[in-house]
Design a protein around this motif. Structure first.
Motif, PDB file in Angstrom:
ATOM      1  N   THR A   1      48.060  52.438  41.426  1.00  0.00           N
ATOM      2  CA  THR A   1      48.810  51.568  42.333  1.00  0.00           C
ATOM      3  C   THR A   1      50.312  51.846  42.298  1.00  0.00           C
ATOM      4  OG1 THR A   1      48.864  49.910  40.612  1.00  0.00           O
ATOM      5  CG2 THR A   1      47.202  49.627  42.317  1.00  0.00           C
TER       6      THR A   1
ATOM      7  N   LEU B   1      36.527  45.663  34.385  1.00  0.00           N
ATOM      8  CA  LEU B   1      37.562  45.147  35.283  1.00  0.00           C
ATOM      9  C   LEU B   1      38.759  46.099  35.231  1.00  0.00           C
ATOM     10  CD1 LEU B   1      38.844  42.959  37.105  1.00  0.00           C
ATOM     11  CD2 LEU B   1      39.589  41.792  35.023  1.00  0.00           C
ATOM     12  N   ILE B   2      39.002  46.790  36.332  1.00  0.00           N
ATOM     13  CA  ILE B   2      40.119  47.738  36.358  1.00  0.00           C
ATOM     14  C   ILE B   2      41.414  46.984  36.637  1.00  0.00           C
ATOM     15  CG2 ILE B   2      41.089  49.798  37.459  1.00  0.00           C
ATOM     16  CD1 ILE B   2      38.217  50.597  38.168  1.00  0.00           C
ATOM     17  N   VAL B   3      42.381  47.170  35.761  1.00  0.00           N
ATOM     18  CA  VAL B   3      43.700  46.530  35.913  1.00  0.00           C
ATOM     19  C   VAL B   3      44.764  47.630  36.012  1.00  0.00           C
ATOM     20  CG1 VAL B   3      43.054  44.396  34.680  1.00  0.00           C
ATOM     21  CG2 VAL B   3      43.958  46.320  33.387  1.00  0.00           C
ATOM     22  N   PRO B   4      45.961  47.299  36.479  1.00  0.00           N
ATOM     23  CA  PRO B   4      46.940  48.368  36.697  1.00  0.00           C
ATOM     24  C   PRO B   4      47.477  49.024  35.423  1.00  0.00           C
ATOM     25  CG  PRO B   4      47.511  46.413  37.964  1.00  0.00           C
ATOM     26  CD  PRO B   4      46.434  46.011  37.020  1.00  0.00           C
ATOM     27  N   LYS B   5      47.641  48.266  34.351  1.00  0.00           N
ATOM     28  CA  LYS B   5      48.334  48.824  33.187  1.00  0.00           C
ATOM     29  C   LYS B   5      47.632  48.445  31.885  1.00  0.00           C
ATOM     30  CE  LYS B   5      51.898  46.635  35.310  1.00  0.00           C
ATOM     31  NZ  LYS B   5      51.937  46.882  36.726  1.00  0.00           N
TER      32      LYS B   5
ATOM     33  N   ASP C   1      48.415  45.004  30.825  1.00  0.00           N
ATOM     34  CA  ASP C   1      47.646  44.011  31.596  1.00  0.00           C
ATOM     35  C   ASP C   1      46.280  43.807  30.947  1.00  0.00           C
ATOM     36  OD1 ASP C   1      49.364  43.361  33.752  1.00  0.00           O
ATOM     37  OD2 ASP C   1      48.891  45.245  34.746  1.00  0.00           O
TER      38      ASP C   1
ATOM     39  N   MET D   1      46.742  41.718  27.897  1.00  0.00           N
ATOM     40  CA  MET D   1      47.053  40.323  28.237  1.00  0.00           C
ATOM     41  C   MET D   1      45.817  39.638  28.813  1.00  0.00           C
ATOM     42  SD  MET D   1      50.852  39.810  29.568  1.00  0.00           S
ATOM     43  CE  MET D   1      52.051  41.090  29.545  1.00  0.00           C
ATOM     44  N   ALA D   2      44.971  40.393  29.520  1.00  0.00           N
ATOM     45  CA  ALA D   2      43.734  39.808  30.073  1.00  0.00           C
ATOM     46  C   ALA D   2      42.883  39.239  28.939  1.00  0.00           C
ATOM     47  CB  ALA D   2      42.959  40.852  30.855  1.00  0.00           C
TER      48      ALA D   2
ATOM     49  N   LEU E   1      40.909  36.295  30.181  1.00  0.00           N
ATOM     50  CA  LEU E   1      40.416  36.754  31.487  1.00  0.00           C
ATOM     51  C   LEU E   1      39.391  37.862  31.306  1.00  0.00           C
ATOM     52  CD1 LEU E   1      43.932  36.921  33.171  1.00  0.00           C
ATOM     53  CD2 LEU E   1      42.252  35.111  33.447  1.00  0.00           C
TER      54      LEU E   1
ATOM     55  N   ASP F   1      48.582  41.647  41.148  1.00  0.00           N
ATOM     56  CA  ASP F   1      48.149  42.912  41.745  1.00  0.00           C
ATOM     57  C   ASP F   1      46.935  42.605  42.631  1.00  0.00           C
ATOM     58  OD1 ASP F   1      48.027  45.900  41.843  1.00  0.00           O
ATOM     59  OD2 ASP F   1      46.071  45.507  40.946  1.00  0.00           O
TER      60      ASP F   1
ATOM     61  N   THR G   1      43.356  44.104  41.946  1.00  0.00           N
ATOM     62  CA  THR G   1      42.746  43.500  40.754  1.00  0.00           C
ATOM     63  C   THR G   1      42.183  42.116  41.090  1.00  0.00           C
ATOM     64  OG1 THR G   1      44.380  44.654  39.411  1.00  0.00           O
ATOM     65  CG2 THR G   1      43.128  42.940  38.310  1.00  0.00           C
TER      66      THR G   1
ATOM     67  N   GLN H   1      38.474  40.961  40.436  1.00  0.00           N
ATOM     68  CA  GLN H   1      38.142  39.770  39.633  1.00  0.00           C
ATOM     69  C   GLN H   1      37.196  38.855  40.405  1.00  0.00           C
ATOM     70  OE1 GLN H   1      42.367  38.974  38.250  1.00  0.00           O
ATOM     71  NE2 GLN H   1      41.257  37.546  36.963  1.00  0.00           N
TER      72      GLN H   1
ATOM     73  N   GLN I   1      40.640  31.506  37.580  1.00  0.00           N
ATOM     74  CA  GLN I   1      41.269  32.417  36.625  1.00  0.00           C
ATOM     75  C   GLN I   1      42.652  32.811  37.143  1.00  0.00           C
ATOM     76  OE1 GLN I   1      38.986  36.007  36.231  1.00  0.00           O
ATOM     77  NE2 GLN I   1      37.106  34.935  35.710  1.00  0.00           N
ATOM     78  N   PHE I   2      43.527  33.147  36.224  1.00  0.00           N
ATOM     79  CA  PHE I   2      44.792  33.745  36.642  1.00  0.00           C
ATOM     80  C   PHE I   2      44.542  35.228  36.915  1.00  0.00           C
ATOM     81  CE2 PHE I   2      46.778  30.061  34.533  1.00  0.00           C
ATOM     82  CZ  PHE I   2      47.655  29.708  35.546  1.00  0.00           C
TER      83      PHE I   2
ATOM     84  N   ALA J   1      44.483  39.118  36.571  1.00  0.00           N
ATOM     85  CA  ALA J   1      44.568  39.940  35.352  1.00  0.00           C
ATOM     86  C   ALA J   1      45.512  41.125  35.533  1.00  0.00           C
ATOM     87  CB  ALA J   1      43.178  40.425  34.974  1.00  0.00           C
ATOM     88  N   GLY J   2      45.880  41.420  36.765  1.00  0.00           N
ATOM     89  CA  GLY J   2      46.743  42.586  37.008  1.00  0.00           C
ATOM     90  C   GLY J   2      48.103  42.159  37.513  1.00  0.00           C
ATOM     91  N   SER J   3      49.132  42.891  37.089  1.00  0.00           N
ATOM     92  CA  SER J   3      50.480  42.535  37.522  1.00  0.00           C
ATOM     93  C   SER J   3      51.065  43.614  38.429  1.00  0.00           C
ATOM     94  CB  SER J   3      51.382  42.360  36.307  1.00  0.00           C
ATOM     95  OG  SER J   3      51.384  43.561  35.569  1.00  0.00           O
TER      96      SER J   3
END
Lengths: 269, 311
Positions: A43, A165-169, A172, A175-176, A181, B249, B252, B256, B276-277, B279-281
């Motif tokens: 991203t 669950l794919i997150v950007p960093k 992240d 923190m998930a 999360l 993000d 994400t 989710q 949920q909050f 998970a991606g920023s």
């Protein structure tokens, strides 16, 4: 009136095409550095491109082009002999024997180290593939491959039941887990250390469930004999803009890969 | 000609209400309905694409409400004709319309600003529109480690959030100095009182504090006058002069929502909280403002930035 100059231009163009242009004119051709990395989320392509292009424009006719699709990137490697490629060492190992001859010229380093380890971190004390969500910044294919290396005794069928669950960093992903999360994060030791300096309490709650074998950092590859771009990339750590680009890739510098190292690695296969 | 045009318009209007469906009759495969407020809006489209990509191979039909002036009727007709195992609503129009019908089917939502209204509603699950306040604070501290005192202005609706944040801020060695307002007229005096006591001002999504653009301008102008950087929860504020923004993000968020649908329909994993909050920023950094305020930036944090604003 308007067609005559165009005709002349066309004739001149054809003449120059057949006779050949002086070498100086050829040097204006833009060399592209393509980038694809399944270990991180894509991203941030726009900012990667603008940061690299700001550095490269000072060095000559170069441009940086992040690629979002694995298939497109592999197609470019096969067909574009003039370009340079920055890619994941894990990915390069997978395609090295299937593609045309390529030279791996540079390897990324961070804290003087050209390898890193992926770790699986959780508030839980063990993995339960039936009911777990794992946050990761890599692609699903890459993440499953790393999980298989962390858990060699578990079948790929059992690991395929994990929700990914794919997150950007990487941060992240951590923190998930910290904010409930996800159940676990596939991340790096460095990211865990970063979080621990920030958030001691969250760090104390996290357990390292498993660790991958050392993984090589990003590699720069090119066609045999094409070295100008390599010099440009090698100099990145010497300028502020170059350093910014390196930081974007999570690196401090590039280090040269000698031909001997490449041969050693091939003979070990 | 005019008649033909009218017939063509009617045809288009009726097509707009037909869901794009790839449903199979296999009863073992879950049927999912995606209701999008407006698929031509980028943030809604991105969430839908990521959702569908994650549940590739599932039995999903989609409905775009962009040109639909009677969304409740459209949805009611659709739900009368076909039963679904879950409904994913993207945006307020989609969620509001479904909420009006109140089906028995589990509803999952995202991209809804007033998501808190649905956070305790039975059978409703979702992804909030802002990154968890504790996670925002962690990012602020990561980028600017020397920030010690962060000021925030809030109203009654965010009392609990501020209470939670104050305790998590302690763990980050950050002090939150919070000022509550009860009506908009208090904003100017509260911000003047607050700014001399803090290293940065944090904008949170508050319906009273940010009730209008003029309120936002007032906050930014006062902060700039006193050389106080502003941190925010949305990229939009970067163009108004915020130094750093931590927003959700969007892909994400869609992924989710897909996992929530999977968990709700298959009942294979524990369901976390109803909402949920993200998970991606998605991080935006204004380097121009960093230099203006002479802030000490953690350079290695740059590998996390999505957008940099320079000169």
């Amino acid at each position: 009136m308007h067609t005559l100059p165009r005709c002349l231009l066309t004739v001149a163009f054809l003449f120059l095409s057949f006779v050949g242009l002086p070498s100086g004119a050829y040097s204006k051709e833009i060399t592209t550095i393509y980038f694809y990395n399944p270990e991180i989320n894509t991203t941030r392509s726009v900012i990667l491109k603008s940061t690299f292009d700001q550095y490269l424009k000072e060095k000559g006719n170069y441009r940086f082009q992040p690629v979002n699709s694995k298939e497109t990137f592999e197609g470019l490697i096969s067909n574009n002999h003039k370009a340079t490629f920055i890619m994941s060492s894990w990915h390069f190992q997978q395609i090295e024997d299937k593609t045309r001859p390529l030279v791996s010229a540079l390897r990324g380093i961070k804290n003087k180290n050209d390898t890193y380890r992926k770790i699986l971190v959780s508030k839980l004390s063990s993995i339960n593939p039936e009911a777990m969500t794992i946050a990761t910044s890599g692609t699903i294919e890459y993440s499953r491959s790393i999980l298989s290396s962390i858990y060699p005794n578990r079948s790929s069928e059992s690991l395929s039941k994990l929700n990914i669950l794919i997150v950007p960093k990487d941060i992240d992903a951590l923190m998930a887990v910290g904010f409930d999360l996800a159940d676990a994060a596939l991340t790096t030791k460095l990211s865990l250390e970063k979080l621990s300096t920030l958030y001691k309490k969250q760090h104390q709650q996290l357990n390292i469930l498993g660790e991958s074998l050392p993984l090589k950092r990003l590699v720069v590859i090119h066609s045999p004999g094409k070295i100008e771009t390599i010099d440009v990339l090698k100099q990145m750590s010497q300028s502020k803009k170059g350093q910014q680009g390196l930081h974007m890739l999570g690196l401090d510098d590039w280090q040269g890969i000698s031909t001997a190292q490449t041969k050693d690695r091939r003979s070990q296969k | 000609m005019r008649i033909l045009y009218c017939l063509f318009s009617l045809l288009l209007a009726s097509c707009a209400n037909i869901p794009d469906s790839k449903m199979t009759d296999d009863p073992t495969v879950n049927r999912i309905l995606v209701v999008n407020t407006n698929n031509s809006v980028e943030r809604y489209r991105i969430a839908q694409v990521a959702f569908m990509e994650t549940l590739k191979g599932s039995n999903i039909s989609t409905l775009d409400l962009e040109k639909d002036n009677h969304p409740v009727d459209t949805l009611q007709d659709l739900l009368n004709k076909q039963s679904y195992d879950a409904i994913y609503c993207i945006g307020a129009k989609a969620l509001g319309s479904i909420d009006y019908i109140d089906p028995d089917t589990p509803v999952v939502f995202s991209s809804v600003l007033n998501w808190r209204r649905f956070s305790t509603q039975p059978n409703y699950y979702g992804v909030a529109s802002e990154v968890a306040p504790g996670a925002q604070l962690t990012w602020f501290k990561y980028f600017f480690p020397e920030t010690k005192k962060i000021g925030v202005i809030y109203s009654e609706k965010n009392q609990k959030l501020i209470h939670d944040v104050i305790s998590s801020a302690d763990e980050l060695s950050v002090q939150i100095i919070a000022e509550e307002i009860n009506y908009q007229g208090q904003l100017a005096s509260k911000v003047k009182d607050l700014l001399p006591k803090v290293d940065a001002l944090w904008l949170i999504s508050d319906p009273l504090v940010l009730a209008s653009t003029s309120n936002a301008k007032l906050l930014f102008e006062n902060a700039a006058r006193q050389n106080i950087p502003v941190f925010s929860y949305n990229d939009f504020f970067i163009d108004m002069g915020a130094v750093l923004s931590i927003s959700a993000d969007l892909p994400t968020t869609g992924r989710q929502a897909a996992l929530i649908v999977q968990n709700v329909t298959q009942n294979t994993a524990k369901q976390r909280s109803m909402v949920q909050f993200p998970a991606g920023s998605n991080i935006s950094l204004n380097l121009k403002k960093v230099r203006t305020y002479k802030m000490k930036l953690n350079e290695s944090a740059l590998d996390s930035v999505n957008r940099i604003v320079e000169e």
